[in-house]
Each structure stands twice: as structure tokens, then as C-alpha cells.
Design a protein around this motif. Structure first.
Motif, short mmCIF file in Angstrom:
data_model
loop_
_atom_site.label_atom_id
_atom_site.label_comp_id
_atom_site.label_asym_id
_atom_site.label_seq_id
_atom_site.Cartn_x
_atom_site.Cartn_y
_atom_site.Cartn_z
N THR A 93 -5.30 -4.72 -18.86
CA THR A 93 -5.81 -5.32 -20.06
C THR A 93 -7.01 -6.10 -20.02
O THR A 93 -7.19 -6.71 -19.14
N GLN A 94 -7.83 -6.47 -21.00
CA GLN A 94 -9.17 -7.25 -20.84
C GLN A 94 -9.31 -7.98 -21.89
O GLN A 94 -8.98 -7.63 -23.27
N SER A 95 -9.83 -9.22 -21.62
CA SER A 95 -10.23 -10.30 -22.71
C SER A 95 -11.65 -10.79 -22.02
O SER A 95 -11.75 -11.42 -20.99
N ALA A 96 -12.51 -10.54 -22.92
CA ALA A 96 -13.95 -10.77 -22.50
C ALA A 96 -14.32 -10.16 -21.17
O ALA A 96 -14.22 -9.09 -20.97
N ALA A 97 -14.63 -11.15 -20.16
CA ALA A 97 -15.01 -10.58 -18.92
C ALA A 97 -13.95 -10.70 -17.74
O ALA A 97 -14.03 -10.31 -16.59
N LEU A 98 -12.71 -10.67 -18.36
CA LEU A 98 -11.54 -10.85 -17.49
C LEU A 98 -10.54 -9.60 -17.65
O LEU A 98 -10.34 -9.41 -18.71
N ALA A 99 -10.43 -8.83 -16.76
CA ALA A 99 -9.52 -7.96 -16.82
C ALA A 99 -8.35 -8.02 -15.72
O ALA A 99 -8.64 -8.63 -14.63
N PHE A 100 -7.00 -7.75 -16.35
CA PHE A 100 -5.90 -7.96 -15.71
C PHE A 100 -5.31 -6.87 -15.51
O PHE A 100 -4.84 -6.12 -16.34
N GLN A 145 -4.53 0.85 -5.51
CA GLN A 145 -4.01 1.55 -6.75
C GLN A 145 -4.31 0.60 -8.08
O GLN A 145 -4.63 1.06 -8.94
N ALA A 146 -4.57 -0.72 -7.63
CA ALA A 146 -4.93 -1.75 -8.60
C ALA A 146 -6.39 -1.28 -8.80
O ALA A 146 -6.75 -1.36 -10.26
N LEU A 147 -7.04 -1.19 -7.77
CA LEU A 147 -8.59 -0.80 -7.83
C LEU A 147 -8.66 0.57 -8.79
O LEU A 147 -9.70 0.72 -9.64
N LEU A 153 12.23 -6.16 -6.10
CA LEU A 153 11.03 -5.86 -6.79
C LEU A 153 11.49 -4.48 -7.52
O LEU A 153 12.65 -3.88 -7.06
N PRO A 154 10.62 -4.04 -8.46
CA PRO A 154 10.99 -2.79 -9.28
C PRO A 154 11.03 -1.41 -8.20
O PRO A 154 10.48 -1.36 -7.52
N LEU A 155 12.12 -0.84 -8.58
CA LEU A 155 12.22 0.50 -7.77
C LEU A 155 12.61 0.51 -6.28
O LEU A 155 12.74 1.04 -5.61
N GLY A 156 12.99 -0.85 -5.96
CA GLY A 156 13.39 -1.14 -4.50
C GLY A 156 12.04 -1.51 -3.78
O GLY A 156 12.21 -1.28 -2.39
N ALA A 157 10.92 -1.44 -4.56
CA ALA A 157 9.60 -1.66 -3.60
C ALA A 157 9.48 -2.94 -2.76
O ALA A 157 10.06 -3.79 -3.11
N SER A 158 9.06 -2.98 -1.70
CA SER A 158 8.86 -4.24 -0.68
C SER A 158 7.69 -5.07 -1.17
O SER A 158 7.74 -6.26 -0.98
N ILE A 159 6.77 -4.50 -1.85
CA ILE A 159 5.51 -5.21 -2.14
C ILE A 159 5.01 -4.85 -3.64
O ILE A 159 5.13 -3.76 -3.93
N GLU A 160 4.42 -5.64 -4.42
CA GLU A 160 3.97 -5.54 -5.67
C GLU A 160 2.71 -6.75 -5.66
O GLU A 160 2.88 -7.70 -5.52
N VAL A 161 1.60 -5.80 -6.37
CA VAL A 161 0.61 -6.74 -6.26
C VAL A 161 -0.13 -6.54 -7.65
O VAL A 161 -0.29 -5.53 -8.24
N THR A 162 -0.57 -7.77 -8.34
CA THR A 162 -1.27 -7.76 -9.33
C THR A 162 -2.67 -8.63 -8.98
O THR A 162 -2.88 -9.12 -8.02
N MET A 163 -3.92 -8.15 -9.94
CA MET A 163 -5.13 -8.42 -9.54
C MET A 163 -5.75 -8.81 -11.02
O MET A 163 -5.50 -8.28 -12.15
N THR A 164 -6.61 -9.69 -11.00
CA THR A 164 -7.63 -10.21 -11.76
C THR A 164 -8.92 -10.10 -11.63
O THR A 164 -9.11 -10.66 -10.24
N ALA A 165 -9.79 -9.46 -12.32
CA ALA A 165 -11.13 -9.08 -11.92
C ALA A 165 -12.09 -9.60 -13.21
O ALA A 165 -11.83 -9.78 -14.26
N GLU A 166 -13.32 -10.00 -12.76
CA GLU A 166 -14.71 -10.06 -13.52
C GLU A 166 -15.30 -8.73 -13.68
O GLU A 166 -15.49 -8.39 -13.04
#
Length: 160
Positions: free
Chosen positions: A34-41, A78-80, A144-157
Motif C-alpha cells: 500500500t502507498q500513502s504519498a511517498a511512503l510504500a508499505f 521478495q519484498a523488493l 509465524l504464518p505457515l510455520g515460517a522461520s522469518i517474516e520481513v516487512t518493509m517501508t520504502a520512500e
């Protein structure tokens, strides 16, 4: 600060022997970005390869620090990829990565969350250079979901 160059990023990935994974499909009811102005989540990404979890389980049990770092790096890529798709198939509007949150499924005695999260951080810096440097939280969780070992979230300009 100028936006990154998509062709340069793809070239850097190739030099590193990496490729941007296909944009992930949501596994539940949410938007990948999702994006708000110059921030993408970018929504949380668990490391997947060909529809299979990469290194499922918990750090301190089934998953080593090195395996966790590999999963974190894959989730960051994947986030990228999700961000690239959101931006119309190119990273030319990406200014920089602002923040990552790396969730680490771990047993109660595990304390190396920052070392695991470095897998994601180091991958983004290797691919994006100084525009990949970011603020970060590394958080231990019971599952974590599905039994994952890692989950990554990212915020970008991004440029508008």
C-alpha cells in the motif's frame, strides 16, 4: 537524493548471482503493497521458493542462524519484488528503503535475532547500495504464518 535505477539494480543482482523472485501472491486477505504519498508499505514476506517455505521451523531448534539469514535475505528480495510490481514493474521510483521489521520465530532461549535479521539488511545493501541502508527492528516471536522461520516487512520512500 535521486531514485535508484532499475537496470542498475538488475545488473547488481546478476553480479551477485541473485535474481529478483517473482512477485509474491498474498496468502490471505491483504494487499502486497500500500502507498500513502511517498511512503510504500510492503506486507510481511515469508521466504518461499517455488511455493515451498525456505527453512521452516524455529531458530534455536530446527533452523540455524545461517539458514535464518538465508531466509531473511530471500524474504527481503521478495519484498523488493513486490515493491517493484507495485511501482509498475520498475524500481526507478524507489528513493530508498526506510525501515525493515524482521520477525524471527525462535525458542525462548534464542537471543541472536539481530544476526539473523542481518541477512535481510545485508542483502538490501548489497543490491541497492546506500539506498538500501535502513532503520530496523528484529523481533522474536513464538510462531509465524505457515510455520515460517522469518517474516520481513518493509517501508520504502518512493517518488510520486
Amino acid at each position: 537524493m535521486r531514485p535508484v535505477n532499475d537496470a542498475e539494480i538488475l545488473g547488481r543482482l546478476d553480479e551477485l548471482g541473485l535474481e529478483l523472485p517473482p512477485p509474491p501472491e498474498p496468502v490471505a486477505s491483504y494487499l502486497p503493497v500500500t502507498q500513502s504519498a511517498a511512503l510504500a508499505f510492503v506486507a510481511g514476506q515469508v521466504a518461499m521458493i517455488d511455493g515451498q517455505l525456505l527453512h521452516p521451523g524455529k531458530l534455536g531448534q530446527q533452523v540455524s542462524i545461517e539458514m535464518g539469514q538465508e531466509a531473511a535475505a530471500r524474504a527481503a528480495l521478495q519484498a523488493l519484488s513486490a515493491l517493484r510490481q507495485h511501482l509498475g514493474g520498475s524500481l526507478d521510483r524507489l528513493m530508498r528503503i526506510l525501515q525493515l521489521t524482521v520477525f524471527v520465530a525462535a525458542d525462548a532461549e534464542f537471543i541472536e535475532h539481530p544476526r539473523v535479521a542481518n541477512g535481510a539488511s545485508d542483502a538490501l545493501v548489497a543490491v541497492l547500495g546506500s539506498e538500501g541502508r535502513h532503520a530496523r527492528a528484529a523481533v522474536g516471536v513464538a510462531s509465524l504464518p505457515l510455520g515460517a522461520s522469518i517474516e520481513v516487512t518493509m517501508t520504502a520512500e518512493v517518488s510520486e
